[in-house]
Design a protein around this motif. Structure first.
Motif, PDB file in Angstrom:
ATOM      1  N   SER A 106      -8.916  -8.786  -7.310  1.00 18.65           N
ATOM      2  CA  SER A 106      -8.236  -7.845  -6.726  1.00 18.65           C
ATOM      3  C   SER A 106      -6.872  -7.419  -7.085  1.00 18.65           C
ATOM      4  CB  SER A 106      -8.189  -8.310  -5.335  1.00 18.65           C
ATOM      5  OG  SER A 106      -7.437  -9.513  -5.051  1.00 18.65           O
ATOM      6  N   GLY A 109      -4.076 -12.275  -5.467  1.00 20.44           N
ATOM      7  CA  GLY A 109      -4.332 -13.341  -4.684  1.00 20.44           C
ATOM      8  C   GLY A 109      -5.945 -13.484  -4.890  1.00 20.44           C
ATOM      9  N   THR A 110      -6.484 -13.916  -3.655  1.00 21.78           N
ATOM     10  CA  THR A 110      -7.882 -14.136  -3.937  1.00 21.78           C
ATOM     11  C   THR A 110      -8.915 -12.915  -3.174  1.00 21.78           C
ATOM     12  OG1 THR A 110      -7.585 -16.498  -3.608  1.00 21.78           O
ATOM     13  CG2 THR A 110      -9.730 -15.861  -2.973  1.00 21.78           C
ATOM     14  N   ILE A 113     -10.157 -12.109   0.872  1.00 20.67           N
ATOM     15  CA  ILE A 113      -8.995 -12.148   1.524  1.00 20.67           C
ATOM     16  C   ILE A 113      -8.090 -11.087   2.014  1.00 20.67           C
ATOM     17  CG2 ILE A 113      -7.155 -14.026   2.306  1.00 20.67           C
ATOM     18  CD1 ILE A 113     -10.101 -15.225   2.035  1.00 20.67           C
ATOM     19  N   ASN A 114      -8.732 -10.306   2.894  1.00 23.66           N
ATOM     20  CA  ASN A 114      -8.111  -8.922   2.993  1.00 23.66           C
ATOM     21  C   ASN A 114      -8.183  -8.161   1.990  1.00 23.66           C
ATOM     22  OD1 ASN A 114      -6.673 -10.227   5.746  1.00 23.66           O
ATOM     23  ND2 ASN A 114      -7.001  -7.993   5.849  1.00 23.66           N
ATOM     24  N   PRO A 137      -4.015 -18.633  -6.463  1.00 27.06           N
ATOM     25  CA  PRO A 137      -3.210 -18.129  -5.535  1.00 27.06           C
ATOM     26  C   PRO A 137      -3.878 -17.488  -4.449  1.00 27.06           C
ATOM     27  CG  PRO A 137      -2.343 -17.704  -7.642  1.00 27.06           C
ATOM     28  CD  PRO A 137      -3.919 -17.958  -7.777  1.00 27.06           C
ATOM     29  N   SER A 138      -3.332 -17.450  -2.990  1.00 28.05           N
ATOM     30  CA  SER A 138      -3.408 -16.784  -1.774  1.00 28.05           C
ATOM     31  C   SER A 138      -2.220 -16.683  -1.139  1.00 28.05           C
ATOM     32  CB  SER A 138      -4.788 -17.077  -1.252  1.00 28.05           C
ATOM     33  OG  SER A 138      -5.279 -16.352  -0.159  1.00 28.05           O
ATOM     34  N   ALA A 139      -1.849 -15.797  -0.441  1.00 27.85           N
ATOM     35  CA  ALA A 139      -0.590 -15.705   0.067  1.00 27.85           C
ATOM     36  C   ALA A 139      -0.730 -16.607   1.658  1.00 27.85           C
ATOM     37  CB  ALA A 139      -0.150 -14.314   0.522  1.00 27.85           C
ATOM     38  N   VAL A 140      -1.875 -16.503   2.172  1.00 31.41           N
ATOM     39  CA  VAL A 140      -1.996 -17.367   3.375  1.00 31.41           C
ATOM     40  C   VAL A 140      -1.860 -19.061   3.151  1.00 31.41           C
ATOM     41  CG1 VAL A 140      -4.483 -17.104   3.051  1.00 31.41           C
ATOM     42  CG2 VAL A 140      -3.592 -18.032   5.262  1.00 31.41           C
ATOM     43  N   TYR A 184      -1.008 -11.404   8.282  1.00 28.52           N
ATOM     44  CA  TYR A 184      -0.362 -10.656   7.005  1.00 28.52           C
ATOM     45  C   TYR A 184       0.461  -9.394   7.695  1.00 28.52           C
ATOM     46  CZ  TYR A 184      -2.828 -13.033   3.435  1.00 28.52           C
ATOM     47  OH  TYR A 184      -3.238 -14.219   2.217  1.00 28.52           O
ATOM     48  N   GLU A 185       1.581  -9.285   7.014  1.00 27.93           N
ATOM     49  CA  GLU A 185       2.128  -7.949   7.402  1.00 27.93           C
ATOM     50  C   GLU A 185       2.729  -7.101   6.504  1.00 27.93           C
ATOM     51  OE1 GLU A 185       1.614  -5.171   9.165  1.00 27.93           O
ATOM     52  OE2 GLU A 185       1.772  -6.518  11.215  1.00 27.93           O
ATOM     53  N   LYS A 210       8.506 -14.134   3.222  1.00 34.00           N
ATOM     54  CA  LYS A 210       8.566 -13.120   2.406  1.00 34.00           C
ATOM     55  C   LYS A 210       8.451 -13.153   0.687  1.00 34.00           C
ATOM     56  CE  LYS A 210      12.175  -9.940   1.270  1.00 34.00           C
ATOM     57  NZ  LYS A 210      13.008  -9.111   1.404  1.00 34.00           N
ATOM     58  N   GLU A 211       7.911 -12.235   0.376  1.00 33.35           N
ATOM     59  CA  GLU A 211       7.821 -12.157  -1.254  1.00 33.35           C
ATOM     60  C   GLU A 211       7.479 -13.505  -2.067  1.00 33.35           C
ATOM     61  OE1 GLU A 211       7.725  -9.083  -1.786  1.00 33.35           O
ATOM     62  OE2 GLU A 211       9.016  -8.759  -3.123  1.00 33.35           O
ATOM     63  N   LEU A 212       6.641 -14.224  -1.519  1.00 34.02           N
ATOM     64  CA  LEU A 212       6.233 -15.402  -2.131  1.00 34.02           C
ATOM     65  C   LEU A 212       6.202 -15.452  -3.438  1.00 34.02           C
ATOM     66  CD1 LEU A 212       3.684 -16.466   0.719  1.00 34.02           C
ATOM     67  CD2 LEU A 212       5.846 -17.738   0.026  1.00 34.02           C
ATOM     68  N   LYS A 214       8.107 -14.663  -5.770  1.00 34.31           N
ATOM     69  CA  LYS A 214       8.825 -13.411  -6.297  1.00 34.31           C
ATOM     70  C   LYS A 214      10.250 -13.780  -6.515  1.00 34.31           C
ATOM     71  CE  LYS A 214       5.509 -10.192  -4.868  1.00 34.31           C
ATOM     72  NZ  LYS A 214       5.147  -8.906  -4.224  1.00 34.31           N
ATOM     73  N   VAL A 243       4.085 -12.843   5.223  1.00 37.37           N
ATOM     74  CA  VAL A 243       2.950 -13.598   6.049  1.00 37.37           C
ATOM     75  C   VAL A 243       3.793 -14.119   7.203  1.00 37.37           C
ATOM     76  CG1 VAL A 243       1.695 -15.513   6.024  1.00 37.37           C
ATOM     77  CG2 VAL A 243       1.959 -14.389   3.816  1.00 37.37           C
TER      78      VAL A 243
HETATM   79  N1  SAM Z   1      -5.723 -11.244  -1.154  1.00 39.65           N
HETATM   80  C1  SAM Z   1      -4.518 -11.409  -1.005  1.00 39.65           C
HETATM   81  C2  SAM Z   1      -4.358 -12.918  -0.552  1.00 39.65           C
HETATM   82  O1  SAM Z   1      -5.024 -13.681  -1.274  1.00 39.65           O
HETATM   83  O2  SAM Z   1      -3.225 -13.379  -0.163  1.00 39.65           O
HETATM   84  C3  SAM Z   1      -4.074 -10.588   0.231  1.00 39.65           C
HETATM   85  C4  SAM Z   1      -4.030  -8.986  -0.147  1.00 39.65           C
HETATM   86  S1  SAM Z   1      -3.702  -8.360   1.452  1.00 39.65           S
HETATM   87  C5  SAM Z   1      -4.342  -6.679   0.653  1.00 39.65           C
HETATM   88  C6  SAM Z   1      -1.808  -7.985   1.188  1.00 39.65           C
HETATM   89  C7  SAM Z   1      -0.995  -8.809   2.051  1.00 39.65           C
HETATM   90  O3  SAM Z   1      -1.060 -10.026   1.554  1.00 39.65           O
HETATM   91  C8  SAM Z   1       0.410  -8.311   1.922  1.00 39.65           C
HETATM   92  O4  SAM Z   1       0.467  -7.263   2.824  1.00 39.65           O
HETATM   93  C9  SAM Z   1       1.012  -9.657   2.531  1.00 39.65           C
HETATM   94  O5  SAM Z   1       0.866  -9.505   3.980  1.00 39.65           O
HETATM   95  C10 SAM Z   1       0.346 -10.832   1.794  1.00 39.65           C
HETATM   96  N2  SAM Z   1       1.090 -10.949   0.582  1.00 39.65           N
HETATM   97  C11 SAM Z   1       0.295 -10.836  -0.622  1.00 39.65           C
HETATM   98  N3  SAM Z   1       1.122 -11.344  -1.695  1.00 39.65           N
HETATM   99  C12 SAM Z   1       2.337 -11.598  -0.813  1.00 39.65           C
HETATM  100  C13 SAM Z   1       3.662 -12.330  -1.307  1.00 39.65           C
HETATM  101  N4  SAM Z   1       3.677 -12.651  -2.640  1.00 39.65           N
HETATM  102  N5  SAM Z   1       4.294 -12.842  -0.523  1.00 39.65           N
HETATM  103  C14 SAM Z   1       4.062 -12.524   0.842  1.00 39.65           C
HETATM  104  N6  SAM Z   1       3.090 -12.137   1.368  1.00 39.65           N
HETATM  105  C15 SAM Z   1       1.955 -11.701   0.256  1.00 39.65           C
END
Ligand code: SAM
Length: 305
Positions: A106, A109-110, A113-114, A137-140, A184-185, A210-212, A214, A243
């Motif tokens: 995607s 991330g994974t 997962i959304n 990686p996955s943000a959660v 997620y937001e 925020k901005e994990l 990065k 998150v």
């Molecule tokens: N598949 C992804 C994962 O495994 O985390 C998530 C995809 S979802 C469409 C995108 C959301 O994941 C963002 O709106 C945010 O809430 C969260 N997210 C993704 N990357 C992030 C990051 N680097 N820092 C914080 N939140 C992040």
């Protein structure tokens, strides 16, 4: 009938075993996690597989082309997003059954997962085509691992509904949930969600990651009304990816914590012209909420009225 299908293949759900003892003729799909910001978070295995597979199904091929370029890879990309996933599944399934080996990624991330991929993976499992996870990686998980909230049990809630009424309803339904809650937001809904959390869960600890991974990675934590206020006071920080993690209900107190039911009472007292401080004092005596949290809650409702 494939030897891997151990019960009636006509049933939608039947017992299947995928593993070394049950080889199939078909190829397989690798579900590969990619970085959520920092390129070095891509695993060596993920990099090798992205090079070796016949094709990569990607949510946004232009976005993923940048990743492949950074890795120096030329594997063909196939688009697979929420609007074409069903059709793509129809074309990719026979190719995998015929022996091709593919990857699913995607934007970050994974997958699943959304993110897209559920229809494809479900169909492959039903057709007994091997699906192999390549974790990363996955943000959660990244957010939880560094938030300092209980992680022994947690409930991942994805994105809250966009509309205010539905959002509040969704939060109310979680009032008695004792597990850590994870959401997620996006930046344009962050303040609305924080406000709703501050109102529904005024005494809970809230951690915003925020901005994990990065450059502008940050963690903001405190009682939910404090965190909401902090972001209101620092609007320049309301950009990027977020998150939100909320501590769970205290199981001993969850009976007393029907917080949203108090809103009508607060509004009625405000309508009678009672000062915010007095309302907070009355409710401190009548409920198990803390005075400071009640004060912030009443003030927020007064400001909104
Ligand atoms: N598949 C992804 C994962 O495994 O985390 C998530 C995809 S979802 C469409 C995108 C959301 O994941 C963002 O709106 C945010 O809430 C969260 N997210 C993704 N990357 C992030 C990051 N680097 N820092 C914080 N939140 C992040």
């Amino acid at each position: 009938m494939s030897s891997n299908i151990l019960s009636d293949p006509d049933l939608t759900v039947s017992l299947r075993v995928q593993g070394p003892d049950n080889p199939t003729e078909s190829g397989c799909l690798y579900v590969i996690a990619t970085p959520i910001g920092h390129l070095e978070d891509l695993s060596a295995r993920a990099t090798r597989l992205l090079d070796e597979v016949d094709w990569i199904a990607a949510e946004d091929t232009r976005h993923s082309q940048t990743l492949l370029q950074a890795l120096g890879l030329k594997t063909p990309l196939i688009s697979l997003h929420e609007h074409n996933e069903a059709a793509r599944t129809q074309t990719l399934l026979p190719r995998l059954q015929a022996g091709e080996v593919g990857a699913l990624i995607s934007d970050a991330g994974t997958p699943l997962i959304n993110d897209p991929g559920y229809t494809l993976v479900r169909s492959l499992r039903q057709a007994n085509v091997p699906v192999v996870p390549v974790p990363g990686p996955s943000a959660v998980i990244a957010a939880l691992s560094a938030a300092g909230l209980p992680t022994d049990r947690f409930a991942y809630e994805g994105f809250l509904p966009a509309k205010a009424g539905k959002r509040q309803q969704a939060l109310k339904a979680l009032l008695r949930e004792t597990r850590t809650l994870v959401f997620y937001e996006s930046p344009h809904r962050l303040l609305a969600s924080l406000q709703a959390m501050a109102e529904c869960f005024p005494e809970r600890e809230l951690v915003v990651a925020k901005e994990l991974t990065k450059r502008f990675e940050a963690f903001v934590s405190g009682l939910s009304p404090e965190v909401h206020q902090w972001f209101c006071d620092h609007p320049e920080t309301v950009r990027g990816e977020f998150v939100l993690m909320l501590s769970g209900a205290d199981s001993k107190r969850s009976e007393a914590e029907d917080g949203c039911d108090l809103e009508a009472l607060i509004d009625a007292m405000l309508a009678q012209g009672l000062p915010v401080k007095q309302i907070a004092e009355i409710l401190t005596l009548a409920t198990e909420h803390k005075k400071k949290a009640l004060y912030q809650w009443v003030q927020t409702r007064k400001d909104r009225a």
